[in-house]
Design a protein around this motif. Sequence first.
Motif, PDB file in Angstrom:
ATOM      1  N   LEU A 116       1.019   3.412  -3.087  1.00  0.00           N
ATOM      2  CA  LEU A 116       0.010   4.469  -3.236  1.00  0.00           C
ATOM      3  C   LEU A 116       0.385   5.687  -2.395  1.00  0.00           C
ATOM      4  N   CYS A 117       0.752   5.441  -1.139  1.00  0.00           N
ATOM      5  CA  CYS A 117       1.070   6.554  -0.223  1.00  0.00           C
ATOM      6  C   CYS A 117       2.209   7.409  -0.772  1.00  0.00           C
TER       7      CYS A 117
ATOM      8  N   CYS B  26      -7.880   2.460   1.637  1.00  0.00           N
ATOM      9  CA  CYS B  26      -7.576   3.682   2.385  1.00  0.00           C
ATOM     10  C   CYS B  26      -8.647   4.050   3.404  1.00  0.00           C
TER      11      CYS B  26
ATOM     12  N   HIS C  92       0.831  -1.215   0.000  1.00  0.00           N
ATOM     13  CA  HIS C  92       0.000   0.000   0.000  1.00  0.00           C
ATOM     14  C   HIS C  92       0.862   1.261   0.000  1.00  0.00           C
TER      15      HIS C  92
ATOM     16  N   CYS D  65      -7.505   5.217   6.821  1.00  0.00           N
ATOM     17  CA  CYS D  65      -6.279   6.008   6.911  1.00  0.00           C
ATOM     18  C   CYS D  65      -6.569   7.427   7.410  1.00  0.00           C
TER      19      CYS D  65
ATOM     20  N   CYS E  99      -3.466  13.533   1.586  1.00  0.00           N
ATOM     21  CA  CYS E  99      -2.822  12.647   0.611  1.00  0.00           C
ATOM     22  C   CYS E  99      -3.278  13.072  -0.785  1.00  0.00           C
TER      23      CYS E  99
ATOM     24  N   MET F  36      -4.511  -4.001   3.921  1.00  0.00           N
ATOM     25  CA  MET F  36      -4.366  -2.953   2.896  1.00  0.00           C
ATOM     26  C   MET F  36      -3.342  -3.402   1.851  1.00  0.00           C
TER      27      MET F  36
ATOM     28  N   TRP G 149      -4.651   9.953   7.019  1.00  0.00           N
ATOM     29  CA  TRP G 149      -3.978  10.953   6.182  1.00  0.00           C
ATOM     30  C   TRP G 149      -4.774  11.277   4.919  1.00  0.00           C
ATOM     31  N   LYS G 150      -5.989  10.741   4.831  1.00  0.00           N
ATOM     32  CA  LYS G 150      -6.746  10.905   3.580  1.00  0.00           C
ATOM     33  C   LYS G 150      -6.892  12.365   3.151  1.00  0.00           C
TER      34      LYS G 150
ATOM     35  N   TRP H  62      -2.755  11.850  -3.633  1.00  0.00           N
ATOM     36  CA  TRP H  62      -3.200  10.736  -4.478  1.00  0.00           C
ATOM     37  C   TRP H  62      -4.671  10.423  -4.209  1.00  0.00           C
ATOM     38  N   TYR H  63      -5.033  10.324  -2.925  1.00  0.00           N
ATOM     39  CA  TYR H  63      -6.414  10.030  -2.540  1.00  0.00           C
ATOM     40  C   TYR H  63      -7.335  11.185  -2.949  1.00  0.00           C
TER      41      TYR H  63
HETATM   42  S1  SF4 Z   1      -5.054   7.785   1.817  1.00  0.00           S
HETATM   43 FE1  SF4 Z   1      -3.007   8.068   0.979  1.00  0.00          FE
HETATM   44  S2  SF4 Z   1      -1.652   7.930   2.743  1.00  0.00           S
HETATM   45 FE2  SF4 Z   1      -3.585   6.973   3.307  1.00  0.00          FE
HETATM   46  S3  SF4 Z   1      -3.357   4.777   2.829  1.00  0.00           S
HETATM   47 FE3  SF4 Z   1      -4.319   5.772   1.081  1.00  0.00          FE
HETATM   48  S4  SF4 Z   1      -2.632   6.252  -0.259  1.00  0.00           S
HETATM   49 FE4  SF4 Z   1      -1.747   5.898   1.777  1.00  0.00          FE
END
Ligand code: SF4
Length: 142
Positions: free
Chosen positions: A20-21, A125, A17, A128, A134, A86, A130-131, A136-137
């Motif tokens: 992605l992060c 995610c 995972h 998570c 982040c 994940m 940090w959404k 990417w999200y």
């Molecule tokens: S929201 Fe971003 S930081 Fe959190 S698990 Fe998904 S890709 Fe990783």
Amino acid sequence: MENHGTGYSEVIKIRAHHLLCIQGFQGYGYSRKFLINLENVIKFLKNHPYSCLEVVAEADVICERCPHLEGGCCNRYLHSNSIKSMDIQVLKKMGIADGHIGQVKNLFSQVKEVINTIEDVEDICGRCSWKDRCSWYLNLEV
Ligand code: SF4
Ligand code: SF4
């Protein structure tokens, strides 16, 4: 296999995972030590697209400097298996096994190809914290 001349003596382990992060990283993290390490890992990946990575469902080179790594396992989530799940979901979507070794460039292309909608990541995610930081999200949400 070794990443000769890169500063890493062995193939780097990246938990699935984190593929992605890494794409969503905007400079936030758990501690200064964690951030410096993560920035170094990202810099290495950008500068060495043809080096090899081992994609895993366990602690990796990023977890190594995280304050949440305890006894080799992540203590951040209430259910110890949730962080691993994940990784397993990302591995499944990519169609690769735990321990798969591939080139940086190919692995990032592959993960972008198979995981690219908000529906794809709801299960990955979902928990998570940090959404909202982040990229990417957040880019998938719009
Ligand atoms: S929201 Fe971003 S930081 Fe959190 S698990 Fe998904 S890709 Fe990783
Ligand atoms: S929170 Fe857990 S999975 Fe994430 S970097 Fe830290 S130890 Fe690794």
